[in-house]
Design a protein around this motif. Sequence first.
Motif, mmCIF file in Angstrom:
data_model
loop_
_atom_site.group_PDB
_atom_site.id
_atom_site.type_symbol
_atom_site.label_atom_id
_atom_site.label_comp_id
_atom_site.label_asym_id
_atom_site.label_seq_id
_atom_site.Cartn_x
_atom_site.Cartn_y
_atom_site.Cartn_z
ATOM 1 N N LEU A 116 -3.404 14.538 17.081
ATOM 2 C CA LEU A 116 -4.664 12.880 16.516
ATOM 3 C C LEU A 116 -3.462 12.259 18.076
ATOM 4 O O LEU A 116 -4.164 10.903 17.924
ATOM 5 C CB LEU A 116 -3.725 12.462 15.520
ATOM 6 N N HIS A 117 -3.283 12.756 19.288
ATOM 7 C CA HIS A 117 -2.630 12.657 20.473
ATOM 8 C C HIS A 117 -2.121 10.548 20.629
ATOM 9 O O HIS A 117 -2.749 10.030 20.715
ATOM 10 C CB HIS A 117 -4.888 11.478 21.189
ATOM 11 N N ARG A 118 -1.408 11.052 19.612
ATOM 12 C CA ARG A 118 -0.121 10.053 19.033
ATOM 13 C C ARG A 118 -0.410 8.912 18.478
ATOM 14 O O ARG A 118 0.196 7.827 18.303
ATOM 15 C CB ARG A 118 0.601 9.862 20.224
ATOM 16 N N PHE A 119 -1.977 8.663 17.530
ATOM 17 C CA PHE A 119 -1.938 8.286 16.817
ATOM 18 C C PHE A 119 -2.023 9.030 14.966
ATOM 19 O O PHE A 119 -2.341 9.422 14.648
ATOM 20 C CB PHE A 119 -3.514 8.200 16.604
ATOM 21 N N SER A 120 -1.407 7.361 14.073
ATOM 22 C CA SER A 120 -0.906 7.776 12.832
ATOM 23 C C SER A 120 -2.332 7.237 12.110
ATOM 24 O O SER A 120 -2.635 7.032 12.588
ATOM 25 C CB SER A 120 -0.348 6.924 12.078
ATOM 26 N N VAL A 121 -2.559 7.501 11.176
ATOM 27 C CA VAL A 121 -3.974 7.577 10.491
ATOM 28 C C VAL A 121 -3.954 7.147 8.628
ATOM 29 O O VAL A 121 -2.979 7.441 8.191
ATOM 30 C CB VAL A 121 -4.712 8.827 10.658
ATOM 31 N N ASP A 122 -3.694 6.076 9.065
ATOM 32 C CA ASP A 122 -3.700 5.207 7.880
ATOM 33 C C ASP A 122 -5.055 5.253 6.998
ATOM 34 O O ASP A 122 -5.865 4.422 7.922
ATOM 35 C CB ASP A 122 -2.985 4.117 7.475
ATOM 36 N N VAL A 123 -4.948 5.028 5.211
ATOM 37 C CA VAL A 123 -6.488 4.381 4.500
ATOM 38 C C VAL A 123 -5.515 3.555 3.464
ATOM 39 O O VAL A 123 -4.814 4.207 3.230
ATOM 40 C CB VAL A 123 -7.174 5.393 4.540
ATOM 41 N N VAL A 124 -6.493 2.447 3.109
ATOM 42 C CA VAL A 124 -6.398 1.736 2.100
ATOM 43 C C VAL A 124 -7.735 1.041 1.807
ATOM 44 O O VAL A 124 -9.270 1.132 2.119
ATOM 45 C CB VAL A 124 -6.273 -0.036 2.568
ATOM 46 N N HIS B 82 0.974 -5.287 15.462
ATOM 47 C CA HIS B 82 1.035 -4.551 15.376
ATOM 48 C C HIS B 82 1.613 -4.683 17.740
ATOM 49 O O HIS B 82 1.281 -4.649 17.774
ATOM 50 C CB HIS B 82 -0.946 -3.982 16.437
ATOM 51 N N PRO B 83 2.932 -3.572 17.172
ATOM 52 C CA PRO B 83 3.909 -3.222 18.778
ATOM 53 C C PRO B 83 2.419 -2.732 19.611
ATOM 54 O O PRO B 83 2.426 -3.027 21.094
ATOM 55 C CB PRO B 83 4.674 -2.464 18.561
ATOM 56 N N GLN B 84 1.956 -1.536 19.407
ATOM 57 C CA GLN B 84 0.524 -0.740 20.655
ATOM 58 C C GLN B 84 -0.866 -1.368 19.935
ATOM 59 O O GLN B 84 -0.855 -0.534 21.219
ATOM 60 C CB GLN B 84 1.492 0.421 20.357
ATOM 61 N N GLY B 85 -0.773 -2.265 18.898
ATOM 62 C CA GLY B 85 -2.059 -1.901 18.969
ATOM 63 C C GLY B 85 -2.244 -1.629 17.291
ATOM 64 O O GLY B 85 -1.870 -0.766 16.696
ATOM 65 N N TYR C 249 -7.021 3.156 9.441
ATOM 66 C CA TYR C 249 -6.108 2.195 10.563
ATOM 67 C C TYR C 249 -5.779 3.605 10.899
ATOM 68 O O TYR C 249 -5.007 4.053 11.323
ATOM 69 C CB TYR C 249 -5.029 2.111 9.688
ATOM 70 N N LEU C 250 -5.504 2.702 12.569
ATOM 71 C CA LEU C 250 -5.364 4.131 13.679
ATOM 72 C C LEU C 250 -4.164 2.898 14.651
ATOM 73 O O LEU C 250 -4.612 2.408 15.401
ATOM 74 C CB LEU C 250 -6.330 5.248 14.820
ATOM 75 N N LEU C 251 -2.715 4.172 14.460
ATOM 76 C CA LEU C 251 -2.131 3.477 15.435
ATOM 77 C C LEU C 251 -1.018 4.123 16.001
ATOM 78 O O LEU C 251 -0.804 4.833 15.382
ATOM 79 C CB LEU C 251 -1.061 2.751 14.099
ATOM 80 N N PRO C 252 -0.803 3.715 17.450
ATOM 81 C CA PRO C 252 -0.569 4.354 18.201
ATOM 82 C C PRO C 252 0.607 4.506 17.832
ATOM 83 O O PRO C 252 1.758 3.346 17.633
ATOM 84 C CB PRO C 252 -0.475 3.422 19.387
ATOM 85 N N GLU C 253 2.152 6.046 17.965
ATOM 86 C CA GLU C 253 2.834 5.780 17.531
ATOM 87 C C GLU C 253 3.419 5.828 16.156
ATOM 88 O O GLU C 253 4.244 5.923 15.675
ATOM 89 C CB GLU C 253 3.216 5.671 18.176
ATOM 90 N N GLY C 254 2.152 5.606 15.154
ATOM 91 C CA GLY C 254 2.546 5.109 13.468
ATOM 92 C C GLY C 254 2.898 3.798 14.087
ATOM 93 O O GLY C 254 3.818 3.278 12.800
ATOM 94 N N GLN C 255 3.137 3.802 14.957
ATOM 95 C CA GLN C 255 4.250 2.159 14.696
ATOM 96 C C GLN C 255 3.414 0.704 14.171
ATOM 97 O O GLN C 255 1.818 0.239 14.601
ATOM 98 C CB GLN C 255 4.395 1.741 16.563
ATOM 99 N N ILE C 256 3.843 0.107 13.336
ATOM 100 C CA ILE C 256 3.687 -1.202 12.643
ATOM 101 C C ILE C 256 4.806 -2.036 12.195
ATOM 102 O O ILE C 256 5.858 -1.280 11.754
ATOM 103 C CB ILE C 256 2.588 -1.324 10.977
ATOM 104 N N GLN C 257 4.860 -3.360 12.392
ATOM 105 C CA GLN C 257 6.240 -3.901 11.975
ATOM 106 C C GLN C 257 5.995 -4.547 10.543
ATOM 107 O O GLN C 257 5.283 -6.195 11.100
ATOM 108 C CB GLN C 257 6.858 -4.666 12.752
ATOM 109 N N PHE C 258 6.029 -5.067 9.344
ATOM 110 C CA PHE C 258 5.702 -6.091 8.172
ATOM 111 C C PHE C 258 6.609 -7.190 8.816
ATOM 112 O O PHE C 258 7.918 -6.405 8.298
ATOM 113 C CB PHE C 258 5.856 -5.024 6.959
ATOM 114 N N THR C 259 5.984 -8.151 7.852
ATOM 115 C CA THR C 259 7.168 -9.042 8.753
ATOM 116 C C THR C 259 7.671 -10.054 7.292
ATOM 117 O O THR C 259 6.768 -9.228 6.212
ATOM 118 C CB THR C 259 5.811 -10.187 8.913
ATOM 119 N N LYS C 260 8.649 -9.660 7.200
ATOM 120 C CA LYS C 260 9.368 -10.498 6.065
ATOM 121 C C LYS C 260 9.464 -11.799 5.480
ATOM 122 O O LYS C 260 8.766 -12.260 6.329
ATOM 123 C CB LYS C 260 10.923 -10.417 6.191
#
Length: 157
Positions: free
Chosen positions: A78-86, A98-101, A145-156
């Motif tokens: 997947l060319h280093r994208f993770s895949v999420d669906v909501v 989104h650290p990498q978008g 959602y396609l996230l490069p390297e699966g990177q996402i940071q949720f805000t507390k």
Amino acid sequence: MDNKQLFHHRLATLTAQLAGRPLDAGLERWLNTAYGPDSSGYADLRHSCLAGVAEGWLCALEGGGIRYGRVFKADDALHRFSVDVVDMQDIAGPHHTHPQGEIDLILPLDAGTATFDGRPAGWCVYPPGSAHRPTVAQGRALVLYLLPEGQIQFTKS
């Protein structure tokens, strides 16, 4: 090939075209032209998402009124994208960065009037370092959602 494998194949074909491109307004324009709501690629991805929800392997988790799930981790196919669906209906999700978008495919359901962050059916691209509180309004939508390297940071909160 079962529906989950077909979905992975369709996404691998798409992410091959995204790999190495900057996540910016130019990519958003390209996606909405090449894979916009009137395209066969959009229809194929929509079909895969609906099949996954119906079969129970997509959006299998629930929290805070949102059904969600990471369907594929970032991998080389997947060319280093993770895949999420909501699956969201008239609700705002948790704030995150989104650290990498982030690349989002908006799939309104029902009458097709739902928006995601104020946008109708189609694609939106958030650049690296951006943040938002994802919001679906005016109905129900699936958002891929396609996230490069699966990177996402949720805000507390």
